[in-house]
Structures are given as structure tokens and as C-alpha cells.
Enzyme design. Structure first.
Site, PDB file in Angstrom:
ATOM      1  N   ILE A 226       0.665  -1.296  -0.325  1.00  0.00           N
ATOM      2  CA  ILE A 226      -0.068   0.149   0.556  1.00  0.00           C
ATOM      3  C   ILE A 226       0.590   1.569  -0.071  1.00  0.00           C
ATOM      4  O   ILE A 226       0.234   1.935  -0.691  1.00  0.00           O
ATOM      5  CB  ILE A 226      -0.900  -0.232   0.872  1.00  0.00           C
ATOM      6  N   ILE A 227       1.872   1.252   1.182  1.00  0.00           N
ATOM      7  CA  ILE A 227       2.247   1.902   1.101  1.00  0.00           C
ATOM      8  C   ILE A 227       4.303   2.171   1.070  1.00  0.00           C
ATOM      9  O   ILE A 227       4.976   0.617   0.801  1.00  0.00           O
ATOM     10  CB  ILE A 227       2.852   3.423   2.344  1.00  0.00           C
TER      11      ILE A 227
ATOM     12  N   GLU B  81       8.847  -2.643   3.792  1.00  0.00           N
ATOM     13  CA  GLU B  81       8.616  -4.371   3.445  1.00  0.00           C
ATOM     14  C   GLU B  81       8.940  -3.570   1.723  1.00  0.00           C
ATOM     15  O   GLU B  81       9.824  -3.885   1.192  1.00  0.00           O
ATOM     16  CB  GLU B  81       7.193  -4.872   3.746  1.00  0.00           C
TER      17      GLU B  81
ATOM     18  N   HIS C  19      -3.162  -0.270   8.182  1.00  0.00           N
ATOM     19  CA  HIS C  19      -1.672  -0.870   9.170  1.00  0.00           C
ATOM     20  C   HIS C  19      -0.828   0.151   9.670  1.00  0.00           C
ATOM     21  O   HIS C  19      -0.923   0.097  10.985  1.00  0.00           O
ATOM     22  CB  HIS C  19      -0.303  -1.687   8.025  1.00  0.00           C
TER      23      HIS C  19
ATOM     24  N   GLU D 117      -1.119   0.763  12.974  1.00  0.00           N
ATOM     25  CA  GLU D 117      -0.003   1.127  13.693  1.00  0.00           C
ATOM     26  C   GLU D 117       0.947   2.973  13.769  1.00  0.00           C
ATOM     27  O   GLU D 117       2.558   2.748  13.424  1.00  0.00           O
ATOM     28  CB  GLU D 117       1.250  -0.088  13.677  1.00  0.00           C
TER      29      GLU D 117
ATOM     30  N   LEU E 198      -4.659  -4.711   0.927  1.00  0.00           N
ATOM     31  CA  LEU E 198      -4.899  -5.538   0.154  1.00  0.00           C
ATOM     32  C   LEU E 198      -5.104  -6.725   0.965  1.00  0.00           C
ATOM     33  O   LEU E 198      -6.291  -7.377   0.138  1.00  0.00           O
ATOM     34  CB  LEU E 198      -3.370  -6.292  -1.020  1.00  0.00           C
ATOM     35  N   VAL E 199      -5.060  -7.587   1.540  1.00  0.00           N
ATOM     36  CA  VAL E 199      -5.523  -8.507   2.180  1.00  0.00           C
ATOM     37  C   VAL E 199      -6.461  -8.242   3.266  1.00  0.00           C
ATOM     38  O   VAL E 199      -6.056  -7.921   4.578  1.00  0.00           O
ATOM     39  CB  VAL E 199      -4.275  -9.466   3.129  1.00  0.00           C
TER      40      VAL E 199
ATOM     41  N   HIS F  77      -5.575  -8.356  11.104  1.00  0.00           N
ATOM     42  CA  HIS F  77      -6.318  -7.504  11.284  1.00  0.00           C
ATOM     43  C   HIS F  77      -7.156  -6.896  11.349  1.00  0.00           C
ATOM     44  O   HIS F  77      -8.338  -6.397  11.543  1.00  0.00           O
ATOM     45  CB  HIS F  77      -5.238  -6.192  10.897  1.00  0.00           C
TER      46      HIS F  77
END
Length: 236
Positions: free
Chosen positions: A86-87, A91, A147, A178, A205-206, A210
Site C-alpha cells: 500500500i505504501i 517492506e 496498517h 500501528e 490488500l489482504v 488485522h
């Protein structure tokens, strides 16, 4: 694309098999359909999830470096890498670091950007989300769970929230698990707005742990429970 060209789809990963099929495999399938002659491979950046899938399901997913070695073994010299992140956070940085180590081993490596990489991206996401929830109504509020991260790329979330409101969607809020904004900031806005109903949805995405637990769980500290304790009617 010819047979010497490959596409690597890089995701954080998930141990939720249903979410894996619906949210990750579907993206990979669309990419493969768009480039039917390309060699498409998958990689996860979360080693914890890779290990969990191997131990629990005997299901192997490549790391980024393993996938790159696979392309080289197949004779691929032209590589396109598309993250589903996403950002541009930790990762994505980790993925880019690995790719840099392989630059000399491929003729060309091109890398796509994560979802929220600029103003135009944010606007397209807002258009897509508001189009999907076009029946929201002005009396209801829509809260998205991102997230979030300690990485400086976390600023994509408040930027998206600001652009939502600047686009005339005052009842759409972005919060993170977070990072910033937090649910507390959203609560303050909801107390003022007093919506008839609050709708929670993941901005990920998933729809994994969470979404299932931190957002929609029955535990006292889930977002759903916290908002219900505030007196709001909540649906997920």
C-alpha cells in the site's frame, strides 16, 4: 513480452488461505492475463508468514531473492517487479534492497510503485472507494483501517484522509493500527458528527488478521468493540 521476460509480484503475504486466494492470487491472475506470454512469479516479504505456511500447510512461497534466482534459472533477462504494498514502507525498502543486489545479473529491472505513491494515486483510490460505497449516505460514517508504520511513508495515510475530506467526503475517515492517524483521532471526529451508523472496512490488500481480529473481532480492544462502547452502531 517474450519468454526471456518475467514479472515478479511481491506481497507482504498472509497465512489466511481464503484471503490469499481472494486478495493476492486474484491480483497475480490479472497480471498474468494482461501479459500471457510472461513468466509470472510470486514472492512474499514476510519471512514469518513464509515459515508459517511451510510448517502448517507444507506450502512454499519464495522470498524475493529465491524468486529472482528462479527467473535467472529460467533464462529471464528482462524483469518487471510489481509490489502489492500500500505504501513505500519498510517492506518495500527491503524489496528494493534485494533487487539492487541483483541489478548486474539482469539486463533490465523495472520496478512498479506501491499503491499510495503520490497525489494522483490517492485521488484514484478515493474515487474507487467512494464509487464502491456510493450508497453510504450522509448520516453514516465510513472508517478505513490502514496498517500504519513507524516508517516516514506513514504520512500517506493522513494525506489520504485529508484528500478525502477536501474532496467533499467529510464522513470518510482513515485510521491505522500501528501509525497515524489512530482510532482515537477518528473517535473525536465521530463524537462531533454523531453518525447513524459507522461502517468499518480494511484499507489493506489482504483481509487477514488485522481485519478479522483488530477491526471486526469481539474482543474488547477491537475497533468494533471500542466504537460500540462509545455508543455507535457498527458494521464491518
Amino acid at each position: 513480452m517474450n519468454q526471456k521476460q518475467g514479472i515478479l509480484v511481491v506481497s507482504f503475504g498472509t497465512s489466511y488461505r481464503e484471503a490469499f486466494e481472494k486478495n493476492i492470487v486474484s491480483v497475480e491472475r490479472e497480471i498474468q492475463n494482461a501479459y500471457p506470454s510472461a513468466c509470472v512469479r510470486r514472492a512474499f516479504t514476510s519471512r514469518m508468514i513464509i515459515k508459517k505456511l511451510a510448517a502448517r500447510d507444507q506450502f512454499h512461497v519464495d522470498t524475493v531473492s529465491e524468486a529472482l534466482e528462479g527467473f535467472l534459472n529460467d533464462g529471464c533477462t528482462e524483469l518487471l517487479v510489481q509490489p502489492t504494498h500500500i505504501i513505500n514502507g519498510n517492506e518495500n525498502d527491503s524489496m528494493l534492497e534485494t533487487l539492487c543486489a541483483y541489478r548486474s545479473r539482469f539486463t533490465n529491472i523495472r520496478v512498479g510503485a506501491p499503491l499510495l505513491s503520490g497525489k494522483e494515486d490517492c485521488q484514484q483510490v478515493i474515487d474507487a472507494l467512494t464509487g464502491h460505497y456510493d450508497g453510504l449516505g450522509s448520516q453514516n460514517a465510513l472508517v478505513f483501517m490502514g496498517h500504519g508504520t513507524t516508517h516516514h511513508a506513514d504520512f500517506a495515510y493522513p494525506a489520504l484522509d485529508y484528500m478525502c475530506k477536501a474532496s467533499g467526503h467529510a464522513n470518510i475517515h482513515i485510521a491505522t493500527v500501528e501509525g497515524y492517524p489512530t482510532l482515537e483521532e477518528v473517535k473525536a471526529s465521530l463524537r462531533i458528527q454523531k453518525p447513524k451508523q459507522v461502517i468499518l472496512a480494511p484499507l489493506m490488500l489482504v483481509a487477514g488478521d488485522h481485519a478479522a481480529n483488530d477491526m471486526a473481532g469481539d474482543n474488547d480492544d477491537s475497533w468494533k468493540s471500542q466504537l460500540e462502547h462509545e455508543g455507535f452502531s457498527v458494521s464491518c
